[in-house]
Design an enzyme around this catalytic site. Structure first.
Site, PDB file in Angstrom:
ATOM      1  N   HIS A 269      88.521 102.840  99.870  1.00 52.92           N
ATOM      2  CA  HIS A 269      89.324 103.431 101.058  1.00 52.92           C
ATOM      3  C   HIS A 269      90.021 104.825 100.674  1.00 52.92           C
ATOM      4  CE1 HIS A 269      92.213 101.367  98.176  1.00 52.92           C
ATOM      5  NE2 HIS A 269      93.539 101.550  98.954  1.00 52.92           N
TER       6      HIS A 269
ATOM      7  N   HIS B  75      93.385 105.550 100.352  1.00 53.11           N
ATOM      8  CA  HIS B  75      94.596 105.831  99.717  1.00 53.11           C
ATOM      9  C   HIS B  75      94.363 106.794  98.561  1.00 53.11           C
ATOM     10  CE1 HIS B  75      96.744 102.279 101.571  1.00 53.11           C
ATOM     11  NE2 HIS B  75      97.001 103.197 102.323  1.00 53.11           N
TER      12      HIS B  75
ATOM     13  N   ASP C   4      95.126 107.390  95.398  1.00 50.60           N
ATOM     14  CA  ASP C   4      94.714 106.602  94.343  1.00 50.60           C
ATOM     15  C   ASP C   4      93.421 106.158  93.852  1.00 50.60           C
ATOM     16  OD1 ASP C   4      96.100 104.474  95.746  1.00 50.60           O
ATOM     17  OD2 ASP C   4      96.384 103.332  94.091  1.00 50.60           O
ATOM     18  N   HIS C   5      92.819 106.262  94.950  1.00 53.30           N
ATOM     19  CA  HIS C   5      91.404 105.807  95.112  1.00 53.30           C
ATOM     20  C   HIS C   5      90.293 106.870  95.290  1.00 53.30           C
ATOM     21  CE1 HIS C   5      92.087 101.550  94.771  1.00 53.30           C
ATOM     22  NE2 HIS C   5      93.352 101.672  95.266  1.00 53.30           N
TER      23      HIS C   5
ATOM     24  N   HIS D 107      93.760  95.360 104.064  1.00 53.51           N
ATOM     25  CA  HIS D 107      94.724  96.289 103.421  1.00 53.51           C
ATOM     26  C   HIS D 107      95.259  96.987 104.608  1.00 53.51           C
ATOM     27  CE1 HIS D 107      96.372  98.374 100.002  1.00 53.51           C
ATOM     28  NE2 HIS D 107      95.875  99.454 100.329  1.00 53.51           N
TER      29      HIS D 107
ATOM     30  N   ASP E  99      91.802  97.546  97.425  1.00 57.24           N
ATOM     31  CA  ASP E  99      93.006  96.911  97.393  1.00 57.24           C
ATOM     32  C   ASP E  99      93.043  96.023  98.468  1.00 57.24           C
ATOM     33  OD1 ASP E  99      93.628  98.970  95.424  1.00 57.24           O
ATOM     34  OD2 ASP E  99      95.151  99.892  96.896  1.00 57.24           O
TER      35      ASP E  99
ATOM     36  N   HIS F 260      94.736  97.176  88.774  1.00 54.91           N
ATOM     37  CA  HIS F 260      95.536  97.908  89.659  1.00 54.91           C
ATOM     38  C   HIS F 260      96.753  97.460  89.535  1.00 54.91           C
ATOM     39  CE1 HIS F 260      96.828  99.282  93.527  1.00 54.91           C
ATOM     40  NE2 HIS F 260      95.845  99.961  93.679  1.00 54.91           N
TER      41      HIS F 260
END
Ligand SMILES: [Zn+2]
Length: 304
Positions: free
Chosen positions: A62, A64, A66-67, A142, A212, A270
């Site tokens: 996805h 976000h 941090d991914h 999420h 997530d 995570h």
């Protein structure tokens, strides 16, 4: 044949000295797959001595940061190193727009094909199958559309019973047919039943990636009986309300999913930067699913 997972980033949104944001390198029977690509992933690949040009499939869950904040950097380095072989990137449709815009602004075009496959967290289907490895995607729950993934070894070939094969002096060309479950008749008309000359194949292994997501039992059917499940455990029970609000999971919730899906091993990751140790994660998860581990950056997990 081997199947292993290298943890490149086991942290959540905020990187720490010990936990990078999400990324994992999966080596499965000579296929080189990257799952997620948080900031700094290319440095982690170098640190743990992964030949980054071998990666030919990237799975992004996805959008976000941090991914995926490390993706344009990784692609840029592949370009600078002279890559000409294309790469396939599975992920949300907006990802293609973002990456193409970033490279356009830099004033150059990547010197190899970027094959984007759009997955917007709303389908469950097989997205890849080359006869050796298959990959499924399914929706996670999420704040924004998010894809889960399962990587599986395809059913393996039968194994030759060498003793019986040699004892009966079966013609060599029969071996290939036997491995595929076919019988063989020699040129002089002798019939050989494959069942007499084969053993059952090795079990095909599987690995599921769920990050997530909030606790959602709809995930269970997609990861039923996998050998290893990586499930996010951003929080522990003391922050259960925060987990719910931010569409994340606690360690206990991850364990409940593992238990319901009857997986063999559970890997937790995570982990929020707020935790200096993971003892509580382990205790709370193990109360529901004993075979639980919290991963660290640099861990290499053999899927066996
Ligand atoms: Zn997220």
């Amino acid at each position: 044949m081997s199947f292993k997972v290298l943890i490149l980033g086991s942290g959540s949104a905020m990187p720490t000295i010990s936990r990078n944001p999400s990324a994992q390198y999966v080596f499965c029977n000579n296929r080189h797959i990257l799952i997620d690509c948080g900031e700094g992933t290319q440095l982690q690949l170098r640190k743990y001595k992964v030949h980054l040009q071998k990666i030919d499939t990237i799975l992004i869950t996805h959008l976000h940061g941090d991914h995926y904040f490390g993706l344009v950097g990784l692609l840029g380095t592949m370009h600078l190193l002279g890559r000409d072989r294309g790469i396939t990137i599975y992920g949300p449709s907006l990802l293609e727009k973002i990456i193409r815009m970033q490279t356009e602004i830099e004033g150059y075009s990547i010197g190899f094909d970027l094959n984007f496959v759009h997955l917007d967290g709303d389908v469950s289907k097989e997205i890849y199958n080359d006869g050796v490895v298959s990959i499924d995607t399914f929706p996670l729950n999420h704040k924004i559309p998010t894809n889960g993934y399962v990587i599986r070894e395809c059913p393996k070939k039968l194994k030759i019973n060498k003793f019986q094969f040699e004892l009966d002096q079966v013609p060599i060309p029969a071996a290939h047919l036997f491995k595929d479950g076919s019988d063989y008749t020699s040129v002089d008309g002798v019939f050989y039943d494959h069942k007499k000359y084969t053993h059952a194949p090795d079990k095909s292994k599987s690995y599921a990636y769920c990050s997530d997501t909030k606790y959602d039992e709809r995930i269970v059917e997609h990861i039923q009986n996998v050998d290893f499940l990586y499930h996010e455990a951003t929080f522990v029970n003391a922050q259960k309300d925060r987990a719910k609000k931010t569409y994340h999971s606690t360690a206990e919730q991850a364990a409940k999913i593992a238990q319901k899906a009857k997986v063999t091993k559970l890997l937790l990751g995570h982990i929020s930067a707020r935790y200096n140790s993971v003892g509580t994660h382990l205790d709370e998860a193990k109360a529901f699913f004993e075979n639980t581990y919290v991963v660290n950056d640099g861990d290499e997990i053999i899927i066996d």
